[in-house]
Design a protein around this motif. Structure first.
Motif: not given
Length: 270
Positions: A48-74
């Motif tokens: 309902g808003i849109g999409e944005a691009t982020f780098g993928i970061v693995p975690t200690e769990k094989r089926d969980e992943y992370e991305f880090t976001v700076k609040k700068i836009g919609t």
């Protein structure tokens, strides 16, 4: 599978990193293969808003992943309103990632600035997982203030390791800061490089410009320096032409570029 259709993923954790930065951990709603190379990117949809691009970061769990976001836009503002249990869309992985198969036996320099840390963190975790395969590994990270540093807990843990050198700096000290003060190039003054050294950097364009100059000054040639480029991306598959550099696309041909090749594409990549 249609690369334009996002897969549903559920947020399993939301962590505040800095005043305007959060890390989101997700898991796919339906079991899904998600193999990626450090340095690749994903497209995150807030429905309902849109999409944005982020780098993928693995975690200690094989089926969980992370991305880090700076609040700068919609889109990032909408992400900041989400909480654990909310559903987002994920497309990817996209791009080339770091040349991990070429790193065995190499001495590795990692340089990150601000919220350009995620792809560097992804590569660092890969290197540490296979630590015996590499020579020296050194991490240099800079942020505006101590409060703006991301991955504070991880930095403390990494700093305790004897097989990893960690240097952190801030542009401006605040009360209680006992670390180095200065832009990130000031902690590269005494960096040692040899014919076996490769460097990887990600951060603001101005930072990468001067990091490149500093590393060249220290004896590292442009063909041994890699930059993860940040550009406006919309489709993730090179169709919309929003992220072109010369005749290539950051989302498809990058986001990782060897610096000497970058200068052949465009006179001023920074």
């Amino acid at each position: 599978m249609n690369p334009y259709i996002p897969k549903l993923a559920r947020l399993v954790k939301v962590k505040k990193e800095a005043p305007d930065v959060k890390t989101f951990r997700f898991k796919f709603v339906e079991k899904s293969k998600f193999n990626f190379v450090p340095g690749q990117i994903l497209m995150v949809t807030v429905f309902g808003i849109g999409e944005a691009t982020f780098g993928i970061v693995p975690t200690e769990k094989r089926d969980e992943y992370e991305f880090t976001v700076k609040k700068i836009g919609t889109v990032t503002s909408a992400l900041f309103k989400l909480k654990k249990g909310d559903v987002i869309g994920i497309r990817g992985p996209f791009g080339n990632g770091y040349p991990v198969k070429e790193l065995n036996g190499r001495n590795i320099l990692l340089v990150a600035g601000g919220v350009g840390f995620p792809p560097i963190k992804s590569l660092l975790l890969y290197l540490l997982k296979n630590r015996k395969a590499y020579g020296r590994i050194e991490l240099y990270y800079g942020a505006k203030t101590p409060e703006d540093l991301v991955y504070k807990k991880e930095l403390k843990e990494w700093n305790k390791r004897k097989d990893l050198k960690v240097r952190v700096t801030v542009d401006r000290a605040t009360e209680g800061w006992k670390g180095h003060v200065g832009v990130v190039t000031t902690i590269l003054e005494d960096v040692e490089v040899d014919e076996n050294t490769l460097a990887f950097m990600c951060g603001p364009s101005i930072m990468m410009k001067f990091v490149t100059l500093k590393l060249k000054e220290r004896g590292l040639s442009e063909d041994r320096i890699y930059a993860s480029m940040e550009r406006l991306m919309e489709c993730g598959v090179g169709a919309c032409a929003h992220c072109n550099i010369g005749n290539v696309y950051v989302c498809k041909d990058g986001p990782v570029f060897r610096v000497d090749k970058l200068f052949k594409l465009v006179e001023k990549p920074w």
